[in-house]
Scaffold this active site. Structure first.
Site, PDB file in Angstrom:
ATOM      1  N   SER A 255       0.852  -1.183   0.000  1.00  0.00           N
ATOM      2  CA  SER A 255       0.000   0.000   0.000  1.00  0.00           C
ATOM      3  C   SER A 255       0.889   1.234   0.000  1.00  0.00           C
ATOM      4  O   SER A 255       2.117   1.138   0.096  1.00  0.00           O
ATOM      5  CB  SER A 255      -0.920  -0.011   1.217  1.00  0.00           C
ATOM      6  OG  SER A 255      -0.145   0.195   2.378  1.00  0.00           O
ATOM      7  N   LYS A 256       0.237   2.384  -0.080  1.00  0.00           N
ATOM      8  CA  LYS A 256       0.967   3.654  -0.203  1.00  0.00           C
ATOM      9  C   LYS A 256       2.018   3.861   0.882  1.00  0.00           C
ATOM     10  O   LYS A 256       3.027   4.529   0.646  1.00  0.00           O
ATOM     11  CB  LYS A 256      -0.040   4.814  -0.183  1.00  0.00           C
ATOM     12  CG  LYS A 256      -0.859   4.904  -1.457  1.00  0.00           C
ATOM     13  CD  LYS A 256      -0.696   6.275  -2.105  1.00  0.00           C
ATOM     14  CE  LYS A 256      -1.189   6.266  -3.537  1.00  0.00           C
ATOM     15  NZ  LYS A 256      -2.642   6.409  -3.663  1.00  0.00           N
ATOM     16  N   ARG A 257       1.785   3.302   2.064  1.00  0.00           N
ATOM     17  CA  ARG A 257       2.777   3.582   3.110  1.00  0.00           C
ATOM     18  C   ARG A 257       4.098   2.872   2.850  1.00  0.00           C
ATOM     19  O   ARG A 257       5.122   3.181   3.460  1.00  0.00           O
ATOM     20  CB  ARG A 257       2.218   3.279   4.496  1.00  0.00           C
ATOM     21  CG  ARG A 257       2.044   1.831   4.802  1.00  0.00           C
ATOM     22  CD  ARG A 257       1.119   1.657   5.992  1.00  0.00           C
ATOM     23  NE  ARG A 257       0.563   0.336   5.984  1.00  0.00           N
ATOM     24  CZ  ARG A 257       1.077  -0.681   6.641  1.00  0.00           C
ATOM     25  NH1 ARG A 257       2.168  -0.509   7.362  1.00  0.00           N
ATOM     26  NH2 ARG A 257       0.521  -1.870   6.583  1.00  0.00           N
ATOM     27  N   GLY A 259       5.419   2.882  -0.225  1.00  0.00           N
ATOM     28  CA  GLY A 259       6.027   3.633  -1.322  1.00  0.00           C
ATOM     29  C   GLY A 259       4.982   3.798  -2.415  1.00  0.00           C
ATOM     30  O   GLY A 259       3.815   3.513  -2.207  1.00  0.00           O
TER      31      GLY A 259
END
Ligand code: GLU
Length: 483
Positions: A255-257, A259
């Protein structure tokens, strides 16, 4: 043997997650490795999720990634239309056929009734109590004659189990009592994804259904639909999850956390499409030798379903960067300059410097295009720096000899008739010989004065050559003034 046909069936959400792109890539490779066709189908039946312009993101991504589809909304084909909303009217007769053969039923339950079900313990987490499954025919006729809206639901067997074989995950069995009577056709006439994917895959002659393993648990329901129609069941190829590394060393769904997860975002971060494709090809598949570097056409030859793994793959940004660096190194300097130019211009602004020469010093050390601007920022203007930088043990420079070397280099360079890298090189090397010191003892202070920082792409000679005589000498004067 039947011609292999795969389809990439994205829902237009406006965002291409690397997991979706990997699905597209594997479908493409499964088709191309067997001389088959790769079809693009847009699954836009969920009107609430529809995003304007999202289909263009899909076209653009496939094109940039080199995944050319043989059939699709833009290129046509014998099995169109390739956009589900344009196929809307063809689903109802299939749903009605299922009612006729006892595999589906009309459900007249209102939104309110379904909402109220959620307040019961049994259906707190969703699900349907099969209220309309066995309505008497007179009741159905009455409701229909009153124009009561209805959906069509799949009538799941209540006993027994459903077994299917997945090419990656093997044989999977689900007890039928766990299968929900899912909606096939909504009251607005649109099919649900769960229905449309089966109808379309059949009508489009799809031989291999390739998708993320989040669909694995729904596959028994699809399998029952194929059986209800008496259709040939395609080869199911479910792909392993893509995970990301958490700070604590564990892994969780990418997920976005972790990268960037979108194709466009990775491109904006300075990764090349070829490197991304090469890297994600290996996220769940491995060749039978240890080779890691694959162009798309090499992948088309090497790919095979039996080497897809069911274990989750971990997206490693450092590894992607390594691939990117390898792709950059393999280019000619001219190709690299083309690619790097916007980033170089961003750093040097309107300074009339030779971008090919700047590209040449960056080329072999760049692993991500977005590093470039920072790496060469000193060309735009000499940064503030401390005179301590002139002191370097390895080059044998110290506070005493550094200004002496710098002054001597300055005097000799000032007299050079023509400013080019050969002349600069010969002058500085000649000076070191004349003074009986290591080349580095002359080069180090000159490079520090020219760049104002310790680490630079390129050495003193290249930097002076790019800066030009006037700017180089001015910077050396500034360096001397520090002593
Ligand atoms: N529209 C579905 C998605 O975007 C496709 C799933 C499938 O390939 O069947 O996830």
């Amino acid at each position: 043997m039947k011609k292999v046909r795969t389809r990439y069936a994205p829902s237009p959400t406006g965002f291409m997650h690397v997991g979706n792109l990997r699905t597209a890539l594997y479908e493409y490779l499964i088709a191309k490795s067997q001389g088959g066709d790769f079809v693009l189908r847009i699954e836009d039946t969920d009107r609430e999720r529809y995003v304007e312009g999202a289909v263009d993101v899909i076209y653009r991504t496939l094109e940039t990634a080199g995944l050319k589809h043989d059939e699709g909304p833009d290129v046509g084909g014998d099995y169109g239309p390739y956009v589900q909303s344009e196929r809307k009217d063809l689903y109802r007769p299939f749903a009605e056929k299922l009612i006729e053969n006892g595999c589906a039923y009309r459900c007249f339950c209102t939104k309110e009734r379904l909402e109220a079900l959620k307040d019961t313990e049994e259906f707190a987490n969703g699900g349907y109590d099969r209220h309309c499954r066995d309505l008497p025919q007179e009741e159905i006729d009455r409701l229909l004659s009153e124009g009561t809206p209805y959906v069509i639901r799949q009538k799941m067997p209540l006993t027994g189990s459903t077994t299917f074989t997945d090419a990656v995950f093997g044989e999977i069995t689900a007890p039928n009592e766990e299968l929900q009577d899912q909606i096939l056709l909504k009251s607005d006439g649109y099919p649900t994804y769960n229905f449309a994917n089966v109808i379309d895959d059949h009508l489009m002659g799809i031989t291999h259904v390739v998708r993320g393993n989040e669909y694995l648990s729904s596959t028994p329901k699809y399998n029952l639909l194929y059986e209800a129609f008496g259709w040939e069941i395609p080869t199911y190829v479910h792909l392993p999850l893509i995970m990301g590394k958490d700070d604590d060393g564990n892994v969780s769904k990418l997920s976005k956390r972790h990268g960037s997860t979108g194709f466009d975002d990775l491109i904006a971060e300075g990764y090349l499409p070829e490197a991304i494709i090469n890297y994600i090809a290996l996220l769940g598949w491995c060749p039978d030798d240890n080779n890691e570097m694959f162009t798309l056409s090499e992948l088309e030859k090497a790919f095979s379903i039996d080497r897809i793994s069911k274990s989750p793959a971990v997206f490693d940004y450092a590894k992607l960067e390594w691939f990117n660096g390898e792709y950059i190194k393999a280019m000619t300097t001219e190709q690299f300059e083309q690619l790097a130019k916007p980033y170089i211009m961003q750093a040097i602004g309107d300074k009339p410097l030779d971008t090919l020469k700047i590209a040449a010093i960056l080329h072999q050390r760049t692993t991500k295009l977005t590093q470039i601007a920072e790496n060469i920022s000193f060309f735009a203007g000499l940064p503030e720096y401390d005179k301590e930088l002139f002191i370097n043990k390895k080059s044998k420079t110290n506070a005493e000899n550094a200004p002496v070397m710098l002054k001597a280099a300055y005097d000799e360079l000032k007299a050079v008739p023509e400013w080019n890298s050969e002349a600069i090189h010969d002058t500085l090397i000649g000076l070191a010989q004349k003074l009986g010191v290591k080349n580095g003892t002359v080069m180090w202070p000159v490079r520090i004065a020219a760049a104002g920082r310790k680490v630079t792409p390129g050495g003193a000679v290249e930097i002076l050559d790019i800066l030009g005589r006037e700017e180089s000498l001015a910077r050396m004067e500034k360096g001397l003034a520090k002593f």
